[in-house]
Design a protein around this motif. Structure first.
Motif, short mmCIF file in Angstrom:
data_model
loop_
_atom_site.label_atom_id
_atom_site.label_comp_id
_atom_site.label_asym_id
_atom_site.label_seq_id
_atom_site.Cartn_x
_atom_site.Cartn_y
_atom_site.Cartn_z
N GLY A 11 75.17 133.83 42.00
CA GLY A 11 75.48 134.57 43.22
C GLY A 11 76.90 135.11 43.20
N LYS A 12 77.84 134.31 42.71
CA LYS A 12 79.24 134.76 42.60
C LYS A 12 79.36 135.88 41.58
N PHE A 13 78.67 135.76 40.45
CA PHE A 13 78.71 136.82 39.45
C PHE A 13 78.19 138.14 40.03
N PHE A 14 77.04 138.09 40.70
CA PHE A 14 76.47 139.32 41.24
C PHE A 14 77.35 139.91 42.35
N ALA A 15 77.99 139.05 43.14
CA ALA A 15 78.93 139.54 44.15
C ALA A 15 80.12 140.23 43.48
N ASP A 16 80.60 139.66 42.37
CA ASP A 16 81.70 140.29 41.63
C ASP A 16 81.26 141.63 41.04
N LEU A 17 80.02 141.69 40.56
CA LEU A 17 79.51 142.95 40.02
C LEU A 17 79.41 144.00 41.12
N HIS A 72 75.05 148.50 42.58
CA HIS A 72 73.76 148.30 43.24
C HIS A 72 72.94 147.21 42.55
N VAL A 73 73.11 147.09 41.23
CA VAL A 73 72.50 145.96 40.51
C VAL A 73 73.08 144.66 41.04
N GLY A 74 74.40 144.64 41.27
CA GLY A 74 75.04 143.47 41.83
C GLY A 74 74.47 143.09 43.18
N ARG A 75 74.27 144.09 44.03
CA ARG A 75 73.72 143.84 45.36
C ARG A 75 72.30 143.29 45.29
N VAL A 76 71.47 143.90 44.46
CA VAL A 76 70.10 143.42 44.29
C VAL A 76 70.10 142.00 43.75
N GLY A 77 70.91 141.74 42.73
CA GLY A 77 70.95 140.41 42.14
C GLY A 77 71.44 139.36 43.12
N LYS A 78 72.46 139.68 43.90
CA LYS A 78 72.99 138.72 44.87
C LYS A 78 71.94 138.35 45.92
N LEU A 79 71.25 139.35 46.45
CA LEU A 79 70.21 139.09 47.45
C LEU A 79 69.04 138.32 46.86
N PHE A 80 68.67 138.66 45.63
CA PHE A 80 67.57 137.97 44.98
C PHE A 80 67.91 136.50 44.75
N LYS A 128 85.59 147.14 40.17
CA LYS A 128 86.26 148.44 40.24
C LYS A 128 85.58 149.49 39.37
N THR A 129 85.04 149.07 38.23
CA THR A 129 84.44 150.03 37.30
C THR A 129 82.94 150.19 37.51
N ALA A 130 82.38 149.58 38.54
CA ALA A 130 80.94 149.67 38.81
C ALA A 130 80.64 150.82 39.74
N ASP A 131 79.64 151.60 39.41
CA ASP A 131 79.12 152.65 40.27
C ASP A 131 77.64 152.36 40.49
N GLY A 176 85.71 143.13 28.94
CA GLY A 176 85.40 143.97 30.08
C GLY A 176 85.95 143.41 31.37
N GLU A 177 85.66 144.09 32.46
CA GLU A 177 86.14 143.63 33.76
C GLU A 177 85.52 142.28 34.13
N LEU A 178 84.28 142.05 33.72
CA LEU A 178 83.58 140.81 34.03
C LEU A 178 83.16 140.10 32.75
N LEU A 179 83.18 138.77 32.79
CA LEU A 179 82.65 137.96 31.70
C LEU A 179 81.40 137.26 32.23
N PRO A 180 80.21 137.75 31.88
CA PRO A 180 78.98 137.28 32.52
C PRO A 180 78.39 136.02 31.90
N PHE A 181 79.19 134.98 31.77
CA PHE A 181 78.77 133.74 31.15
C PHE A 181 78.95 132.57 32.12
N ALA A 182 77.97 131.67 32.13
CA ALA A 182 78.03 130.52 33.03
C ALA A 182 79.27 129.68 32.77
#
Length: 210
Positions: free
Chosen positions: A171-177, A188-196, A181-184, A90-96
């Motif tokens: 924080g970097k992952f959520f900012a990327d989310l 918003h999940v990315g924004r919530v996660g980054k702020l949290f 490009k493919t996120a709609d 996918g566009e993102l690889l969500p692994f540490a």
């Protein structure tokens, strides 16, 4: 649970969880669910308690809530597929490991496995992906908060786990989310996660200075 299984037997509750602890646990659990698999419209109810405040997190939660209710299940599945699965990847690889080293299954995963064993968590047999998936790590944090309320863990267990396994990269992952490009709806999940994650880092920072 996705990515981590609670294996210890917590003692009977000896304290009542505060509203703040319940909110933190709930938000980690929400992030676990929507990052482990495509969200459903029912998640609009899960994020609703965070809607309405004047904070940046409240505004982000409101935008996410509204986007969820305005969308169809098919959209969630398509977004999730494009973001995290794709054709090949996918566009993102969500692994540490990937975020911290550029490769999968590296030292951050080994360190996480050691800490999971120390705390009494293990990956369920039916979960095939590495334990350092963002959903799995959020899941463990959710259970550490729950376990703190039950007396099985304490705030320092949370602090150490967050510092080792979320602070360096989440924080970097959520900012990327948020900017993918493919996120709609998922932006918003990315924004919530980054702020949290920012709020969590600030909170644990105060504990460290106490």
């Amino acid at each position: 649970m996705t990515g981590a299984q609670q294996t210890y037997n917590p003692p009977a509750p000896d304290q009542v969880a505060s509203a703040e602890e319940l909110a933190r646990q709930s938000l980690y659990a929400f992030l676990t669910r929507v990052l482990a698999k495509p969200m459903t419209t029912a998640e609009g109810h899960s994020i609703a308690p965070f809607v309405g405040s004047d904070s940046a997190l409240g505004a982000a939660a409101t935008a996410l809530h509204d986007a969820i209710l305005a969308s169809e299940a098919e959209q969630f599945s398509e977004e999730y597929q494009n973001l995290f699965i794709g054709v090949g990847r996918g566009e993102l690889l969500p692994f540490a490991s990937y975020y911290l080293t550029g490769f999968l299954n590296e030292k951050p995963l080994a360190q996480l496995r050691r800490d999971m064993a120390r705390l009494g968590f293990e990956r369920p047999a039916d979960v095939k992906e590495p334990e350092d998936h963002i959903a799995a790590i959020c899941d463990i944090m959710s259970h550490l908060i729950e376990g703190t309320a039950l007396g099985g863990f304490d705030i320092y267990d949370q602090d150490q786990f967050f510092a080792a396994h979320l602070k360096p990269w989440a924080g970097k992952f959520f900012a990327d989310l948020e900017s993918a490009k493919t996120a709609d709806v998922y932006r918003h999940v990315g924004r919530v996660g980054k702020l949290f994650m920012e709020i969590e880092e600030q909170g644990f920072g105060m504990i460290a200075r106490a």
